[in-house]
Design a protein around this motif. Structure first.
Motif, mmCIF file in Angstrom:
data_model
loop_
_atom_site.group_PDB
_atom_site.id
_atom_site.type_symbol
_atom_site.label_atom_id
_atom_site.label_comp_id
_atom_site.label_asym_id
_atom_site.label_seq_id
_atom_site.Cartn_x
_atom_site.Cartn_y
_atom_site.Cartn_z
ATOM 1 N N HIS A 185 -111.489 10.350 17.940
ATOM 2 C CA HIS A 185 -112.397 9.410 18.602
ATOM 3 C C HIS A 185 -113.460 10.129 19.425
ATOM 4 O O HIS A 185 -114.610 9.691 19.500
ATOM 5 N N LYS A 219 -108.994 1.604 23.980
ATOM 6 C CA LYS A 219 -110.118 1.077 23.210
ATOM 7 C C LYS A 219 -111.063 2.235 22.910
ATOM 8 O O LYS A 219 -111.540 2.910 23.820
ATOM 9 N N TRP A 220 -111.346 2.454 21.610
ATOM 10 C CA TRP A 220 -112.023 3.669 21.193
ATOM 11 C C TRP A 220 -113.309 3.373 20.425
ATOM 12 O O TRP A 220 -113.295 2.701 19.410
ATOM 13 N N VAL A 221 -114.416 3.871 20.939
ATOM 14 C CA VAL A 221 -115.737 3.778 20.308
ATOM 15 C C VAL A 221 -115.956 2.356 19.775
ATOM 16 O O VAL A 221 -116.273 2.149 18.598
ATOM 17 N N HIS A 266 -117.809 9.848 18.805
ATOM 18 C CA HIS A 266 -118.902 9.519 19.723
ATOM 19 C C HIS A 266 -120.174 10.277 19.373
ATOM 20 O O HIS A 266 -121.281 9.828 19.690
ATOM 21 N N THR A 291 -115.814 3.744 24.863
ATOM 22 C CA THR A 291 -114.404 4.134 24.892
ATOM 23 C C THR A 291 -113.862 3.898 26.289
ATOM 24 O O THR A 291 -114.425 4.392 27.272
ATOM 25 N N ASP A 348 -114.213 7.153 31.217
ATOM 26 C CA ASP A 348 -114.691 6.490 30.008
ATOM 27 C C ASP A 348 -115.987 7.122 29.510
ATOM 28 O O ASP A 348 -116.622 7.926 30.196
ATOM 29 N N TRP A 399 -111.012 2.552 15.305
ATOM 30 C CA TRP A 399 -112.031 1.870 16.127
ATOM 31 C C TRP A 399 -111.410 0.685 16.851
ATOM 32 O O TRP A 399 -111.733 0.422 18.000
#
Length: 978
Positions: free
Chosen positions: A413, A55-57, A417, A49, A482, A22
């Motif tokens: 990732h 940058k993930w979730v 979501h 994201t 994104d 995360w």
């Protein structure tokens, strides 16, 4: 062909690990934050994201619903009063390799990893697991089943059955997953039954011996009992992974008819043993919907079949809705999808996983989505040591067994979501979407009433969209590539003016009552190319025909005494006459996989009236059938005009019903490429002296059938009939009552009627290039061609062009093979059949190629099957292939044995439709050491003519400069000209 696409080989053509979970800290994944309960006000939690920022979730500031109306054309309207399928969950596969790698971790690290995968509050809450029954291409040991026997021995009573192989690390991994997420559902299936049950006497290849059908059913019973005793309940099984492929690892061919018989045996065995595990049919690619429908059309098999398992390696998610609409009570699962080295970036990988598989998968009725390996090692294994597996796939995680390092990849990732927020038992609810290249989305309502909206910007620029729920809305801007997940508990306040004022949605839902529960059938204009279409009077009627349904005419089969048959190709052992000899056991075969433009033709001997054509591929043949097709008629065998019908084809008998026509010649033309050959065992034509009424949508139905209608903004009239009774029912579909549609129990039929005059007049603008050799690519530009090919045609004189892509403003196609050199007229008929105009094209002949005696070839990469020398052997059926996806720097080299003078090269990919270099540099050398670049190409083709200033050299090197890792690089023939 092999499995995984109509094998994964066509789909697998450098895995990129993503180090974040995360958030990131010193490159190591850290635990996910606790999911807070959205407050029951107007606040919306946001999880973003940003792929380019790694940058993930990531948890963002809340946004607020406001009581305001929005006229934004990009408005997503949420309506929880419209509910669709129940969601079982999201997950992946606990393969032998994955479980083995997880087991190599320390107890603390293993616990940490499993929580991040399965814990609904401290991880991403995976709630579906696929567990292979025995060996696949991904296991740390060699081939194994649960009942192996020495060569030549059998065990019909399964006295040696044992799951002991799974006890050390597979079953413990499943037990731990279940302890972390008790709502977990597990789906299991074999890649192969024990080898002694098969014609190959091996876990590789072959098909099931009929005498072991019952033994294989009991094999499932014993497996489910053994796993149940270990505390691992099995919720779903499928009889066979990818039954239309036999890879170099465990696999088995199984026709739809064989699978139907096996499902009956499994179902009866489950009943006898009190097993409630559900059975999924097919478990293979999107683009063969007639396989599961063939099983559903068999009442004895259908009663035991809960739904369909789908893989993503060929076709599109739309096929899920095709089958859902035909059999709306059946469940739908994506049971396998994977990323790998063919994906050129994290962005591509993320967009495919979230956009195609999760968003569009669930929008097309998926009850759940499962990716493939949960974990693989840095070498993309371990691979089955007994087979020729391919190290090209990426797991959700990468685990290095040497040091225990765990990397959380992009697929993890993408799943998060959905899996972290959409709870098992959720229902998909209404939301409109904007399609590829814009904001794509899907919405759900959890069992606790909270809502989840997942949105992905698949376009190339940032977009600001609005979300409207009831009387409230909010705006959000999402950068290209994104994605965002919104979670909230409100608002939806009824009885007031809705917030959404401009919502465009070309789809429409029809809901019907059935014995068990209401069913919903969805109209979407994107589905029309997958249905059957006929020109009848001044209208185009497009209709669905589920496998098992039929259209009856008043005609009878015509005598074939005067008939003759020809085809665009026919090997000596499969001549066209075999299809009209009355013997289903003899057949015509095209001899290769069809492409758009291949054809089969009947000369009836004299002008004859007919209204139906039935093409029979033969009993138990689930493979060599025509997929999408058009029907043409002619009085002289030269002028074919516009197509009069088109369809999606399928396994078994294909019945093409027509308004009565009078002609001497009938031609069936393929309009789609296929990995399987095209064959006809028997063909019948039906005629009648009466019954000339136009085919129409039904105006009324009876006998318990339900009918609903709707008219689109574009004027298309849509009629849906649903049979919710326990028996097949019939209704009339012609103005004079001479055509009768029979609809099986539990199925629906959809009719879309559009006036031909409503189609825009097609206009031909230009054709580029204006010259080329046979099988080279060209593009026609214009307008009004139609969004899909439909009844449209491109002619080179009287020859059909193979269509690559067909859009309303442009058509890409190929010069027909076999055309002589010289000028030829190219003409276009639009999707509605109207003339669009055309122009002249110069077909060129390069003359003889240089003799290749004594030539040799080598390459930087070569598959174990396709050596470089194959491109010099004069046989276009053999080829060189790279064995890996294309990358910048991949090369092939030819030594001509002595210095030659030349100015052209032709790279011919043969029968492949995708394995060609998209861009490349060409070098020459006299000594094989010092190289001179002579040209570059950036518009690769299947048959590529590369011209350059005259050179004198001995060596030629082609260096691939693209990154098309989804496709291998193949060359069937390498020719040089001067």
């Amino acid at each position: 062909m092999r499995s995984y696409g109509l094998g994964r080989r066509q789909f697998l053509a450098t895995a990129v690990g993503v180090a974040a979970a995360w958030t990131q800290a010193s490159g190591n994944a850290i635990a996910a934050p606790q999911l807070k309960q959205a407050s029951r006000d107007n606040s919306v939690r946001v999880w973003l994201t940003e792929v380019s920022a790694d940058k993930w979730v990531a948890d963002q500031d809340d946004v607020l619903f406001k009581a305001k109306r929005t006229a934004n054309p990009l408005t997503i309207k949420i309506d929880d009063s419209v509910k669709y399928q129940k969601v079982q969950g999201f997950g992946a596969a606990m393969t032998d390799s994955s479980a083995w790698l997880i087991d190599k971790l320390s107890t603390a690290e293993r616990t940490k990893l499993m929580k991040k995968l399965f814990d609904p509050s401290k991880g991403i809450g995976l709630s579906l697991l696929r567990s292979p029954m025995g060996a696949t291409d991904f296991n740390a040991s060699g081939n194994y089943s649960y009942n192996d026997m020495p060569a030549g021995q059998t065990d019909p009573t399964l006295s040696n059955f044992s799951v002991q192989h799974d006890v050390p690390y597979i079953i413990p991994a499943l037990q731990q997953a279940l302890s972390l997420n008790p709502s977990m559902k597990i789906m299991a299936n074999p890649w192969s039954p024990p080898g002694w049950m098969k014609t190959s006497d091996s876990m590789i290849g072959g098909t099931l011996k009929s005498e072991y059908t019952s033994a294989l059913a009991n094999y499932f019973v014993k497996f489910i009992h053994a796993y149940g005793e270990a505390g691992v309940p099995i919720s779903y099984i499928s009889p066979q992974n990818e039954p239309m492929g036999t890879p170099t690892w465990p696999g088995m061919f199984l026709s739809a008819y064989q699978e139907a018989e096996l499902i009956q045996e499994i179902g009866k065995a489950f009943e006898a043993n009190g097993i409630s595990t559900k059975i999924l049919a097919w478990d293979h690619n999107w683009d063969v919907p007639s396989y599961p429908e063939t099983i559903f059309s068999d009442p004895a098999a259908s009663k035991y079949t809960a739904g369909t398992g789908w893989h993503i390696y060929s076709g599109k998610p739309n096929y899920q809705t095709v089958v859902h609409n035909d059999y709306p009570s059946k469940e739908t699962f994506i049971t396998e999808a994977t990323g790998g080295v063919w994906q050129d970036s994290n962005q591509t990988a993320f967009s495919e996983a979230l956009g195609t598989w999760i968003i569009n998968g669930t929008r097309n009725w998926a009850n759940g989505v499962m990716l493939w390996n949960i974990a693989l090692d840095p070498d993309r294994g371990p691979l089955n040591s007994d087979t020729a597996g391919i190290p090209m796939l990426r797991g959700l995680l990468t685990i290095d067994p040497a040091d225990g390092r765990v990397t959380y990849n992009v697929d993890y990732h993408a799943l998060a979501h959905a899996s972290r927020f959409v709870k098992p038992g959720a229902r998909r609810i209404y939301s409109n979407t904007f399609g590829e290249g814009s904001i794509e989305n899907v919405a759900f309502q959890n069992p606790d009433g909270s809502k989840v909206l997942i949105a992905h910007n698949s376009g190339s620029a940032a977009k600001t969209f609005s979300v409207a729920d009831g009387t409230h809305s909010f705006d959000y801007t999402l950068n290209a590539g994104d994605a965002v997940t919104f979670t909230y508990s409100g608002p939806a306040q009824s009885g007031r003016t809705p917030a959404a004022t401009k919502v465009s949605d070309p789809t429409h839902d029809f809901t019907f009552t059935s014995a068990s529960s209401p069913v919903t059938v969805t109209y979407d204009p994107a589905l029309l190319p997958y249905q059957n279409a006929i020109r009848t009077g001044n209208k185009l009627v497009t209709y669905s025909l589920p496998i098992g349904a039929s259209v009856r005419t008043t005609g009878r089969a015509l005598s074939r005494r005067k008939w003759t048959a020809t085809a665009s190709a026919q090997p000596d052992w499969g001549v066209a006459a075999n299809a009209i000899d009355g013997d289903i056991d003899t057949r015509w075969s095209l001899g290769h996989g069809p492409t758009s433009g291949d054809w089969f033709q009947i000369d009836l001997g004299n002008p004859t009236s007919f209204n139906k054509i039935v093409i029979d591929t033969g009993v138990n043949n689930s493979f060599d059938y025509v997929t999408r097709y058009q029907i043409y008629v002619s009085n002289d065998g030269v002028d074919w005009g516009s197509a009069i019908a088109s369809g999606s084809g399928g396994i078994g008998k294909i019945a093409v019903t027509l308004p009565t026509r009078t002609a001497q010649y009938i031609r069936v033309v393929s309009t789609a490429a296929s990995g399987f050959w095209w064959a006809i065992g028997d063909i019948e034509v039906y005629g009648s002296a009466r019954g000339t009424g136009s085919i129409t949508a039904p105006a009324a139905v009876s006998n318990g059938l339900q009918l609903k209608t709707w008219t689109s903004k574009e004027g298309s009239q849509v009629t849906v009939v649903f049979n919710g009774t326990a028996d097949s029912k019939s209704f009339k579909i012609s103005t004079d009552g001479s055509y009768t549609y029979t609809l099986p129990s539990g199925t629906s039929a959809m009719f879309t009627t559009k006036k031909l005059s409503s189609f825009p007049s097609p206009t031909f603008s230009d054709l580029k290039p204006g010259q080329g050799m046979p099988r080279s690519k060209f593009t026609i530009r214009g307008s009004g061609f139609g969004d899909a090919q439909g009844l449209g045609t491109v002619y080179f004189g009287s020859s059909y062009a193979e269509i690559d892509t067909w859009l309303d403003t442009s058509i890409s196609a190929y010069v027909p093979k076999g055309l002589p050199a010289g000028k030829v007229t190219v003409s276009v008929k639009g999707a509605g059949g109207a003339e669009a105009g055309g122009s002249s094209f110069d077909v060129i002949d390069l003359g003889p190629a240089l003799p290749r005696t004594g030539w040799t070839a080598k390459a930087s990469d070569a598959s174990q099957w396709d050596a470089p020398g194959n491109m010099l052997d004069g046989n276009s059926d053999t080829r060189y292939s790279s064995g890996t996806g294309q990358y910048d720097g991949l090369w092939i080299q030819v030594d001509m044995g002595q210095t030659q003078t030349f100015d052209k090269i032709v790279l011919d990919v043969g029968g492949s439709v995708s394995d060609y270099a998209r861009s490349a540099d060409v070098y020459v050398s006299t000594d094989g050491t010092d190289w001179t670049k002579v040209t570059s190409v950036a518009d690769g083709q299947r048959v590529h003519l590369i011209s350059f200033p005259t050179q004198t050299a001995r060596y030629i090197k082609i260096v691939n400069t693209g990154n098309v890792a989804r496709s291998w690089w193949s060359v069937a023939e390498f020719n040089v000209y001067n």
